[in-house]
Design a protein around this motif. Structure first.
Motif, PDB file in Angstrom:
ATOM      1  N   THR C  17       0.987  -1.115   0.123  1.00  0.00           N
ATOM      2  CA  THR C  17      -0.082   0.001   0.116  1.00  0.00           C
ATOM      3  C   THR C  17       0.964   1.327  -0.015  1.00  0.00           C
ATOM      4  O   THR C  17       1.791   1.629   0.855  1.00  0.00           O
ATOM      5  CB  THR C  17      -0.931   0.148   1.203  1.00  0.00           C
ATOM      6  N   THR C  25      -3.665   7.843  -1.962  1.00  0.00           N
ATOM      7  CA  THR C  25      -3.193   6.656  -1.617  1.00  0.00           C
ATOM      8  C   THR C  25      -3.260   5.861  -3.297  1.00  0.00           C
ATOM      9  O   THR C  25      -4.548   5.776  -3.758  1.00  0.00           O
ATOM     10  CB  THR C  25      -4.364   5.731  -0.771  1.00  0.00           C
ATOM     11  N   ARG C  28      -3.238   0.274  -3.506  1.00  0.00           N
ATOM     12  CA  ARG C  28      -4.161  -0.163  -2.312  1.00  0.00           C
ATOM     13  C   ARG C  28      -3.942  -1.693  -2.258  1.00  0.00           C
ATOM     14  O   ARG C  28      -4.943  -2.331  -2.400  1.00  0.00           O
ATOM     15  CB  ARG C  28      -5.539   0.205  -2.342  1.00  0.00           C
TER      16      ARG C  28
END
Lengths: 322, 305, 326
Positions: C17, C25, C28
């Motif tokens: 991640t 982000t 993931r």
């Protein structure tokens, strides 16, 4: 880099110099419509004597005639005679050139080294205390008049602490030679050199920092890291060689300008160079001397601009091999 | 709607837009700590300069009036800043000197900006050989080293406040011209594609109504960065004896301090304040100028911080 | 570290991640294995996180990026390696071939210098002559003639620069080569050459390779296995041929439907019939991030946390309605 290109740049520089020479003439003729009167102030001359002197100095005849004479003389490096000392201007300038070159040379070297180091440290650790500190330092040194800094250093290190002499290039009355002479001169040069170094350091730091920050965005730095190089190696072998190119051209250009920029500092320290000579000439006013100095200073700038141009073309492989 | 009404509302829209942009810029400026410090400092300095008559008596500047004063008095002996070799109040010199220095700096910058902007805008706008000639002249001015040229001009024209202002103005305009011209060139692309010429607008109309307002922010930023140069130049020229002998300025104070021997006497109250004064004025403008530049070109902000 | 081929995968990425300093982000929870000498293709549109995966493997992401999970190289976790060990592993074990833009190589250094630097960093006792020989040899393998060995990057064409980058990546005999969009900026013909070169090298040297691209057509011949990425996650993976021939995830189906005929070049992977844009990583749709654009989406999809489910032999897809056809 073709020979043709180099030639073109040199010709350009010569053209600019030619303009300066012409400008010089008209500028001073505006001031000094009767140099003879000025030259022989305080002496009673008859009209005939004046006329004869005018003829001697090539000051009779039409403006055009005078201009021609001026051009011819300048080409022969005859810059006239000083009003004050009555010595040829070219000799006065020549004898005082070396102290200035030495002072400015040393200062440029030091301010470059320290300025570049500071700029690299500030950029590589952007946002850190180092960076902040360097910004504060450069702002402070930029905003103070260089000769005022000179006064402060003079007072603290020269007068109060007595560590350094407060004027001149050598101890008066001393007849030292060789190494002893050199050391004495260096001792005298310390304060003025420090003053000029600090005055110009900031500029190099800012340019280096800015240039390095631009370089730091480039992909080849990531590749260098991926190759397993240490951070310092990435900085010194990849980032800095690219970032330093604009700084080098700045150094060359600056050298030309600082030669005349040291006038006030030389005055403070009574450093017997071209700057001090200019200050003395101002108090005359010794117009032929000023005229000669103006020409020399401008020629220096033009010359070093050319050097900087050629240097960059040589150092950047993209331009060199084009 | 008649054409007259259309024109009016068109202009109103433009002004509304400009006012909003100004408000947004001001809000952004307020967030810049250095910029605000600079602005506050500048306001204080200007206030002091304007209030000079209240802070110190101008007649104190004359040596004749200072005959009864002690010479070389320290600030504790003769508040607030002691006296010089003639017994004149240093404080009076400082207050009135700052006024002159500020005045010269601003006036010289005004000349430099007006000339520089005019040259830059017309060179950028008209292009062709006209621009080439102008830029050649500009480049040439940049090659001449400042101090020798200023010295020669000052020697030629004689020492007076007006002449010093003129000299500095004449030697400072090239930088502005270059910067403005570059901006105009990039603006020209946009404008011609957009409109006006097609509608038959004259060059003068284009330049004053379109180019000038768009270039103004840049000129403003350039102005705040030219003032420091002008003030430092004035200080140096005055120090070298080219300033107006009848008026005090911070540079003149330094010159007199130096030639009167304040250095050897260590009369710090005489040579320290003028230098600090120059630093304060210069720093104020530099801080404001940098903040303005960052607003104009946000990329500079991330580079600087 | 050269042991016999073990049963453990050479590279094992677990739950990777990546969050950038701005809070975005980009990756993931990505997991995959790579065996010695195996080629895995990683495909997806711009912004799906594939280049971030590449950067994460060598820890080349910008300062302040948060990386969690494990990247096990022969059992050692790259993410927790000490700096000295990391520097040794970089280039010797794993190297990367970037897109050959003009400034991927240092513009003021000759290409021979740049290759020699890689060699001397990891094998400091190599003599000068050895360095020179090795450099010429490497460049020869990628088809750069001896006469160009001392050129500067700007003197080479785009295709030549790409090949220099490949030669550079091979300088220390790595066992894993990450190719991050190696053909994206090149013309058709040059692309084909570079691809062929990569294939040959992979086969001759037994390299494990992670081939990242947005252009599916290039993956067919080069990779044995394939993974499709969307919004920072794998949405499908399996043997390359099978995934092409019978895609199960609707996104893959759309991509495969846009699969150009061999010889026909499409630069952008704009899946036919697929409306909308890839989601903004800062504001992902709830549940399965593909549902707004998915022809098979149902109520369930809006709240389902996607995970890869088995859909056949060695194949997985993150979909509640897998299957062939639109």
């Amino acid at each position: 880099m073709s020979v043709k290109l180099v030639l073109l740049k040199v010709l350009g520089a010569l053209a600019t110099l030619a303009f300066v020479v012409v400008f010089n003439f008209f500028l001073f003729r505006v001031v000094d419509s009767d140099p003879v009167a000025n030259l022989f102030r305080g002496r009673n001359l008859t009209q005939e004597q004046r006329q004869e002197l005018r003829q001697q100095f090539g000051l009779d005849g039409s403006k055009l005639h005078q201009f021609g004479a001026y051009l011819e003389q300048t080409a022969k490096l005859n810059l006239g005679r000083s009003y004050i000392s009555n010595e040829p201007v070219s000799e006065e300038i020549w004898s005082r050139a070396w102290p200035t070159i030495a002072l400015v040379g040393v200062s440029t070297l030091l301010s470059t080294i320290f300025g570049v180091m500071m700029g690299i440290a500030a950029a590589w650790k952007r946002g850190s205390k180092t960076d902040y500190g360097s910004t504060v330092f450069t702002m402070a040194t930029y905003s103070m008049p260089d000769f005022w800094l000179g006064i402060l250093l003079l007072v603290t290190l020269g007068v109060s602490l007595g560590l350094f002499p407060v004027g001149g290039m050598t101890d008066p009355g001393s007849d030292a030679t060789g190494l002893a002479l050199l050391l004495d001169q260096a001792h005298h040069m310390f304060l003025p050199a420090v003053t000029l170094t600090v005055a110009y350091l900031g500029e190099y730091a800012i340019v280096m920092r800015s240039s390095l920050l631009d370089t730091m965005r480039e992909d080849y730095l990531t590749l260098a890291r991926a190759k397993g190089l240490r951070d310092i190696a990435v900085r010194n072998r990849h980032a800095v060689p690219n970032a330093i190119l604009p700084v080098i051209t700045l150094i060359a250009i600056n050298f030309g300008f600082v030669l005349s920029g040291a006038i006030a500092v030389e005055t403070i320290y009574s450093w017997p160079g071209l700057g001090r000579l200019t200050y003395d000439a101002l108090n005359g006013p010794d117009l032929p001397l000023l005229q000669g100095l103006f020409l020399v200073f401008s020629a220096a700038v033009i010359f070093f601009n050319l050097v900087s141009d050629l240097l960059y073309a040589y150092l950047d492989p993209r331009v060199r091999t084009a | 709607m008649s054409t007259a009404q259309v024109t009016v509302s068109g202009r109103r829209v433009t002004w509304q837009r400009r006012r909003r942009a100004l408000a947004a810029a001001w809000r952004q400026f307020r967030h810049s700590v250095p910029g605000m410090i600079g602005l506050v400092a500048l306001l204080l300095i200007v206030a002091m300069a304007l209030a000079a008559p209240l802070l110190a008596d101008e007649s104190d500047l004359r040596a004749i009036n200072a005959v009864d004063n002690p010479r070389w008095a320290t600030p504790s002996e003769f508040p607030p800043l002691g006296t010089d070799n003639f017994g004149r109040s240093v404080w009076a010199q400082f207050v009135w000197g700052s006024r002159i220095s500020l005045l010269v700096g601003l006036a010289a910058t005004a000349i430099a900006i007006v000339v520089g902007a005019a040259v830059g805008i017309s060179a950028g706008f008209f292009g062709g050989w006209f621009s080439a000639v102008l830029m050649r002249i500009t480049e040439w001015f940049l090659v001449i080293p400042f101090l020798p040229l200023a010295i020669v001009l000052a020697a030629v024209l004689g020492p007076s406040v007006q002449n010093i202002i003129l000299v500095i103005g004449i030697t400072s305009w090239p930088v502005t011209a270059r910067v403005v011209r570059a901006q105009v060139l990039s603006l020209k692309e946009r404008l011609y594609v957009e409109r006006s010429r097609a509608l038959g607008a004259s060059s003068r109309h284009l330049m004053s109504r379109h180019v000038l307002p768009n270039v103004s922010p840049l000129i403003l930023a350039n102005l705040t960065l030219t003032v420091p140069v002008a003030i430092l130049s004035e200080t140096t020229l005055s120090f070298l004896g080219l300033g107006d002998p009848t008026r005090a300025s911070l540079g003149k104070m330094l010159e007199e301090a130096y030639s009167a021997g304040a250095v050897t006497r260590n009369a710090w109250w005489y040579y320290l304040p003028p230098g600090l004064g120059v630093m304060a004025i210069v720093l104020a403008f530099v801080l404001i100028g940098q903040a303005l530049e960052e607003i104009l070109d946000p990329r500079l902000k991330e580079r600087r911080s | 570290m050269s042991g016999p081929m073990s049963t453990e995968p050479f590279l094992s990425v677990r739950d990777l991640t990546v969050t950038y300093p701005g809070g975005v982000t980009a990756v993931r929870g990505v997991s995959f294995d790579l065996e010695h000498g195996e080629t895995l293709g990683l495909a997806g549109e711009s912004g799906c996180g594939k280049s971030t995966v590449a950067g994460a493997l060598l820890r080349l992401l910008p300062r302040g990026t948060t990386v969690t999970g494990e990247v096990l190289l022969d059992g050692e976790d790259v993410l927790t390696m000490r700096p000295g060990r990391l520097r040794a592993v970089r280039w010797e074990e794993m190297s990367i071939v970037f897109q050959g833009a003009l400034h991927t190589l240092n513009p003021v250094r000759r290409i021979s210098w740049q290759i020699e630097e890689a060699v001397i960093t990891h094998r400091p006792s190599t003599p000068r002559s050895g360095l020179r020989t090795r450099t010429i040899e490497l460049l020869d393998v990628v088809g750069i003639p001896k006469s160009r060995v001392d050129d500067y990057p700007h003197q080479l064409s785009g295709g030549q620069r790409q090949r220099v980058l490949i030669a550079l990546a091979l300088a220390c005999d790595p066992r894993l080569l990450i190719a991050d969009e190696p053909t994206t900026a090149l013309d058709v013909m040059v692309q084909a050459q570079v691809l062929r070169l990569l294939e040959d090298l992979q086969r001759d040297l037994g390299l494990a390779m992670l081939f990242i691209t947005h252009d599916l057509s290039t993956l067919a011949s080069v990779c044995r296995r394939l993974a499709i990425m969307y919004a920072g996650r794998f949405v499908e993976e399996g043997p390359a041929h099978d995934v092409f021939a019978a895609p199960t995830h609707p996104y893959t189906v759309a991509l495969a439907a846009a699969f150009p005929v061999i010889g026909d070049r499409r630069f952008r992977m704009a899946p036919s019939g697929l409306g909308g844009d890839p989601p903004d990583p800062r504001e992902l749709p709830s549940g399965c991030p593909f549902h707004p654009r998915c022809p098979r989406a149902t109520e369930e999809c809006v709240s389902w946390t996607p995970e890869l489910l088995s859909v056949g032999a060695g194949r997985r897809a993150a979909c509640l309605h897998p299957g062939g056809g639109p």
